[in-house]
Write a protein that holds these residues in place. Sequence first.
Motif, short mmCIF file in Angstrom:
data_model
loop_
_atom_site.label_atom_id
_atom_site.label_comp_id
_atom_site.label_asym_id
_atom_site.label_seq_id
_atom_site.Cartn_x
_atom_site.Cartn_y
_atom_site.Cartn_z
N ALA A 1 1.26 -3.15 2.78
CA ALA A 1 2.46 -3.66 2.12
C ALA A 1 2.19 -5.05 1.52
CB ALA A 1 3.62 -3.72 3.11
N LEU A 2 1.50 -5.91 2.27
CA LEU A 2 1.17 -7.24 1.76
C LEU A 2 0.26 -7.13 0.54
CD1 LEU A 2 1.13 -10.32 1.97
CD2 LEU A 2 -0.75 -10.11 3.62
N ALA A 3 -0.73 -6.25 0.59
CA ALA A 3 -1.64 -6.07 -0.55
C ALA A 3 -0.89 -5.59 -1.78
CB ALA A 3 -2.75 -5.09 -0.19
N VAL A 4 0.07 -4.68 -1.61
CA VAL A 4 0.85 -4.18 -2.75
C VAL A 4 1.68 -5.31 -3.36
CG1 VAL A 4 2.73 -2.64 -3.43
CG2 VAL A 4 0.92 -1.80 -1.92
N VAL A 5 2.32 -6.12 -2.52
CA VAL A 5 3.14 -7.22 -3.03
C VAL A 5 2.27 -8.23 -3.79
CG1 VAL A 5 4.54 -9.21 -2.35
CG2 VAL A 5 4.93 -6.98 -1.27
N LEU A 6 1.11 -8.59 -3.23
CA LEU A 6 0.23 -9.54 -3.90
C LEU A 6 -0.30 -8.97 -5.21
CD1 LEU A 6 -1.74 -10.92 -0.81
CD2 LEU A 6 -0.01 -12.12 -2.15
N SER A 7 -0.64 -7.68 -5.23
CA SER A 7 -1.10 -7.05 -6.47
C SER A 7 0.01 -7.04 -7.51
CB SER A 7 -1.59 -5.63 -6.18
OG SER A 7 -2.69 -5.63 -5.31
N LEU A 8 1.24 -6.76 -7.09
CA LEU A 8 2.37 -6.79 -8.02
C LEU A 8 2.55 -8.18 -8.61
CD1 LEU A 8 4.80 -5.47 -9.35
CD2 LEU A 8 6.11 -5.89 -7.26
N LEU A 9 2.37 -9.22 -7.79
CA LEU A 9 2.45 -10.58 -8.30
C LEU A 9 1.35 -10.85 -9.33
CD1 LEU A 9 3.24 -12.57 -5.02
CD2 LEU A 9 4.76 -12.25 -6.99
N ALA B 1 -6.25 -8.57 2.10
CA ALA B 1 -5.27 -7.75 2.82
C ALA B 1 -5.70 -6.29 2.85
CB ALA B 1 -3.90 -7.88 2.15
N THR B 2 -6.28 -5.80 1.76
CA THR B 2 -6.77 -4.42 1.73
C THR B 2 -7.92 -4.24 2.70
OG1 THR B 2 -6.13 -4.24 -0.59
CG2 THR B 2 -7.68 -2.61 0.23
N ALA B 3 -8.82 -5.22 2.76
CA ALA B 3 -9.93 -5.14 3.72
C ALA B 3 -9.41 -5.10 5.15
CB ALA B 3 -10.88 -6.31 3.51
N ALA B 4 -8.40 -5.92 5.43
CA ALA B 4 -7.81 -5.91 6.78
C ALA B 4 -7.16 -4.57 7.07
CB ALA B 4 -6.79 -7.04 6.90
N ALA B 5 -6.49 -3.99 6.06
CA ALA B 5 -5.82 -2.70 6.25
C ALA B 5 -6.83 -1.59 6.51
CB ALA B 5 -4.99 -2.35 5.02
N SER B 6 -7.99 -1.67 5.87
CA SER B 6 -8.99 -0.60 6.04
C SER B 6 -9.65 -0.63 7.41
CB SER B 6 -10.07 -0.73 4.96
OG SER B 6 -10.80 -1.93 5.11
N GLU B 7 -9.46 -1.72 8.17
CA GLU B 7 -10.06 -1.84 9.49
C GLU B 7 -9.03 -1.82 10.61
OE1 GLU B 7 -12.15 -5.50 9.33
OE2 GLU B 7 -13.53 -4.86 7.76
#
Length: 401
Positions: free
Chosen positions: A231-239, A214-220
């Motif tokens: 937001a998806l990357a933050v939620v997955l990291s929190l999990l 998700a972070t890679a997708a966000a950076s592009e």
Amino acid sequence: RALAVLDFQTRKCSGAGTKLVGLDSQPLEHAHKQIAQRRMVVFVEGQMLTVLVAAAGPGRLLGPRRWGEGCVTWLAPVVLAGLVMLPRLASPQFGFLDDGLTLEIGRRVIGRWSDLLHLNPETGRFVPAYWLVYSAIVAAVGVRPRAFFTVNVVILAALLAMLARLVRRSGGTRGQAGVAMVVFAVCGPTIESVYTLSKPEPLQLLWMAGALLATAAASEAASARRAGSIALAVVLSLLAYATKETSLVLIPIALGWLAIDWAGGRSRRFPATHVAVNVMAAAAFLALRAHYAPLGLAEGSYTRAYTPEWRVVAPTLFRIAAWLVRDFAFLLPLLIVLAVWRPGGSGRCGRPVRYAGVWMAGWLAVFLPWPATFEYYLLPFAFGAAALAGLLVADGWAARR
């Protein structure tokens, strides 16, 4: 006339056509592959540059062949996971290496899911995501070993698919991704994690790998999609943090990746985004932990054993070294290959190799202050080791010709 293949990342901008960001030189023999992947081929002759772009995209360019390759890409992890888990599915039973507490708590919290936030406060631990997933599995399948291990097949297949995707996104070939999947599927920490019940590492790694993608997708991505991916990357990291607290090591790992790109003069968008994602997730996790698990690490009956004292670190170093010799002996010749064949770390895989090295070092360092070192603890390390093996073995085999 000289031919160079330039690896561009493209991003559509409103009213501005296509914006080009990023640049990485590629050798001539990869030209046909780059065209098939919507990369750009640049002919240089005198002062004139001729840029050829694969206009339609991979699906239209290769048609049924590309579709078939996509099926193989997604079916391969499923088949490999099924083969690895076949002996366990053929002989399913809970054994001495399984934690019966998972089954007990799973049955106890059904219908009272908020209790997951208050489990075992005296231990100093706060892992509600771990209890949530396993309790949901108990609620869905009951106490049936074969059903539990079938879920592990799905988790392993997802991990293999994500590993392959990460290797491909870092510039690796299908061969490199395939080698990485095989190495990860058969290494010791993977087998112990998926052949037994209740290990948190597969779930932890699943959330972390998803957050990386998700972070890679966000950076592009453009601004609108970028916010959703972050937001998806933050939620997955929190999990991941709420599955096992050692996930906090992702922050120094992300800082290490940022330093690599800073020193190499590359675009720092991905590692900077990864740092921001993990800082936000860690802040949310620590806030939740402070509210629901007020005991500090030094006060919990379980967590107080986590200490950086030398009397703990020295034996842990010995145990980790023993596990590395037992399960990761293949890393030694790979490191020799890396030192001899690519002494400067140059080449197409230089950056991903450094990334894998930082990841592996981080996942060894986080366990040094802990007085026990079980094989399944090294599952995140195995993820990085498999990526490193795939990048070096397949790339080295291609370079010999």
